[in-house]
Scaffold this motif. Structure first.
Motif, PDB file in Angstrom:
ATOM      1  N   SER A 132      -7.977 -57.727 -12.779  1.00  0.00           N
ATOM      2  CA  SER A 132      -9.233 -56.973 -12.704  1.00  0.00           C
ATOM      3  C   SER A 132      -9.137 -55.734 -11.815  1.00  0.00           C
ATOM      4  O   SER A 132     -10.161 -55.209 -11.375  1.00  0.00           O
ATOM      5  N   LEU A 133      -7.912 -55.287 -11.533  1.00  0.00           N
ATOM      6  CA  LEU A 133      -7.764 -54.127 -10.649  1.00  0.00           C
ATOM      7  C   LEU A 133      -8.528 -52.919 -11.162  1.00  0.00           C
ATOM      8  O   LEU A 133      -9.101 -52.144 -10.388  1.00  0.00           O
ATOM      9  N   GLY A 134      -8.558 -52.760 -12.487  1.00  0.00           N
ATOM     10  CA  GLY A 134      -9.269 -51.623 -13.067  1.00  0.00           C
ATOM     11  C   GLY A 134     -10.768 -51.691 -12.873  1.00  0.00           C
ATOM     12  O   GLY A 134     -11.457 -50.673 -12.998  1.00  0.00           O
ATOM     13  N   ASN A 135     -11.283 -52.890 -12.554  1.00  0.00           N
ATOM     14  CA  ASN A 135     -12.726 -53.052 -12.346  1.00  0.00           C
ATOM     15  C   ASN A 135     -13.132 -52.879 -10.886  1.00  0.00           C
ATOM     16  O   ASN A 135     -14.326 -52.869 -10.575  1.00  0.00           O
ATOM     17  N   LEU A 136     -12.151 -52.799  -9.990  1.00  0.00           N
ATOM     18  CA  LEU A 136     -12.475 -52.607  -8.575  1.00  0.00           C
ATOM     19  C   LEU A 136     -13.005 -51.195  -8.352  1.00  0.00           C
ATOM     20  O   LEU A 136     -12.517 -50.232  -8.961  1.00  0.00           O
ATOM     21  N   SER A 137     -13.984 -51.090  -7.460  1.00  0.00           N
ATOM     22  CA  SER A 137     -14.424 -49.750  -7.061  1.00  0.00           C
ATOM     23  C   SER A 137     -13.315 -49.116  -6.227  1.00  0.00           C
ATOM     24  O   SER A 137     -12.425 -49.819  -5.726  1.00  0.00           O
ATOM     25  N   ILE A 138     -13.368 -47.819  -6.048  1.00  0.00           N
ATOM     26  CA  ILE A 138     -12.342 -47.136  -5.241  1.00  0.00           C
ATOM     27  C   ILE A 138     -12.306 -47.676  -3.814  1.00  0.00           C
ATOM     28  O   ILE A 138     -11.222 -47.976  -3.288  1.00  0.00           O
ATOM     29  N   PRO A 139     -13.471 -47.845  -3.136  1.00  0.00           N
ATOM     30  CA  PRO A 139     -13.412 -48.421  -1.781  1.00  0.00           C
ATOM     31  C   PRO A 139     -12.772 -49.812  -1.761  1.00  0.00           C
ATOM     32  O   PRO A 139     -11.995 -50.127  -0.855  1.00  0.00           O
ATOM     33  N   GLN A 140     -13.095 -50.667  -2.783  1.00  0.00           N
ATOM     34  CA  GLN A 140     -12.493 -52.000  -2.843  1.00  0.00           C
ATOM     35  C   GLN A 140     -10.984 -51.909  -3.058  1.00  0.00           C
ATOM     36  O   GLN A 140     -10.210 -52.634  -2.419  1.00  0.00           O
ATOM     37  N   LEU A 141     -10.570 -51.025  -3.953  1.00  0.00           N
ATOM     38  CA  LEU A 141      -9.145 -50.861  -4.239  1.00  0.00           C
ATOM     39  C   LEU A 141      -8.382 -50.410  -2.995  1.00  0.00           C
ATOM     40  O   LEU A 141      -7.291 -50.925  -2.691  1.00  0.00           O
ATOM     41  N   ILE A 142      -8.958 -49.474  -2.253  1.00  0.00           N
ATOM     42  CA  ILE A 142      -8.303 -48.985  -1.031  1.00  0.00           C
ATOM     43  C   ILE A 142      -8.189 -50.107   0.003  1.00  0.00           C
ATOM     44  O   ILE A 142      -7.146 -50.284   0.651  1.00  0.00           O
TER      45      ILE A 142
END
Length: 364
Positions: A132-142
């Motif tokens: 689900s990496l593509g569903n993470l928001s940018i802040p969550q991904l960072i």
């Protein structure tokens, strides 16, 4: 109702909960979170912790479990439930939201005590998050990248997947946050494709901004494009940080050379806006072999040296002014004391004379 800092009503509440029967498990965890940061005798706090230790933490909601983990890493009396809460989180992760999963990973990474017993949780979280990496928001991904960059080889594959997702969405990441991302993904290797792709993007994006600054506005579509490119900016301190990451990790190659030339020129133009820490960082960075070979290094280091000297003189003058002001204030205060004291003495003397005169008149 409202209670004073430590009072019978709060103690009574603790005793009622600890001594009660059939207290809902969900309530026990929330109660501990509510009272732990209040002024509470350690004996009472330990009693509530014991109640949580005897409860089924897996029945608590995600926010409560994460809150208990954070609390247990910060408050020693709560530490005995840390391992139990981490195991519960590991069992529950599959049903948690992406945001909560990222939060629990960050909480466990931030605490040495939790990190040492969270290996299974980190691996489970990676398995849950990767599809689900593509569903993470940018802040969550960072946040996920920052956390997993500190965990070593066991979860390196997942870090690489998260870093590649960041590269694919790099245009969405705020410029200042790219500094943190690059600093984190060097854990994959300074010469990894991910690192070099980020460095190349940073170079290209700044060059596009410089070009847009000079380009005249055209039609409406052109205006919007130019506005977007012009608004992409990095502060001089961020540039110094990026150059420091490249230098300290020994990144090399044509992509890096282009990056150093682009940002070296910008830092050279904006030396006066660098903080003291950034000036020192630039001095160290351009002493490294990779950055030292840039054609503008000597001139940049000369500017940095002059800027540091100016900053030192400015600080010295400020200290001198403060000392001088302190001496002047003291003189002024002493002067006021000297001028006011005789006046006060004269008032007291006149008052005593009037008192003696009235006393004589009464005796007559």
């Amino acid at each position: 109702g409202p209670c004073p800092p430590y009072d019978p009503c709060r103690k009574a509440a603790v005793e009622k909960i600890v001594g009660g029967k059939d207290i809902p498990t969900e309530f026990v965890g929330k109660f501990l979170l509510a009272v732990a940061n209040k002024t509470l005798e350690e004996e009472d706090l330990v009693s509530v912790v014991g109640l949580v230790a005897a409860s089924k933490v897996t029945r608590m909601d995600p926010e409560t479990v994460v809150g208990l983990i954070v609390l247990a890493t910060k408050k020693p009396p709560v530490a005995p439930i840390l391992e139990k809460c981490i195991k519960a989180a590991n069992d529950l992760l599959a049903g948690w939201s992406m945001d909560t999963t990222a939060k629990v990973v960050l909480a466990c990474v931030a605490s040495p005590a939790a990190r040492g017993i969270s290996g299974d949780l980190f691996e489970t979280a990676a398995e849950v998050l990767e599809p689900s990496l593509g569903n993470l928001s940018i802040p969550q991904l960072i946040k996920v990248i920052l956390a997993y960059s500190k965990l070593g080889d066991a979860t390196k594959k997942f870090l690489e997947a998260a870093a590649n997702e960041a590269v694919q969405r790099v245009s969405e990441i705020p410029p200042a946050q790219l500094v943190l991302v690059l600093q984190s993904v060097v854990a994959l290797g300074a010469q990894s494709d991910v690192c070099l792709n980020l460095v190349e993007f940073l170079t290209t994006r700044w060059q596009e901004k410089l070009k847009a600054d000079k380009e005249p506005d055209g039609d409406e579509v052109t205006k919007q494009r130019l506005a977007m490119e012009r608004n992409w900016r990095l502060e001089p301190d961020h540039m110094a940080k990026l150059l420091g990451i490249v230098a300290s990790n020994g990144m090399t190659g044509p992509i890096v050379d282009n990056f150093v030339a682009t940002y070296g020129k910008e830092v050279d133009r904006k030396v006066s806006r660098l903080s003291d820490a950034s000036l020192a960082s630039v001095e160290t960075s351009f002493a490294s072999p990779e950055l030292a070979k840039w054609s503008g290094t000597a001139e940049l280091l000369s500017r940095v040296k002059r800027a540091k000297e100016r900053a030192a003189r400015s600080k010295s003058r400020s200290r001198s002014r403060r000392r001088s002001k302190g001496r002047d204030d003291k003189k002024e205060s002493n002067g006021r004391d000297r001028t006011e004291r005789p006046r006060d003495d004269r008032r007291r003397s006149r008052s005593r004379r009037r008192g003696r005169s009235r006393s004589r008149d009464r005796r007559r």
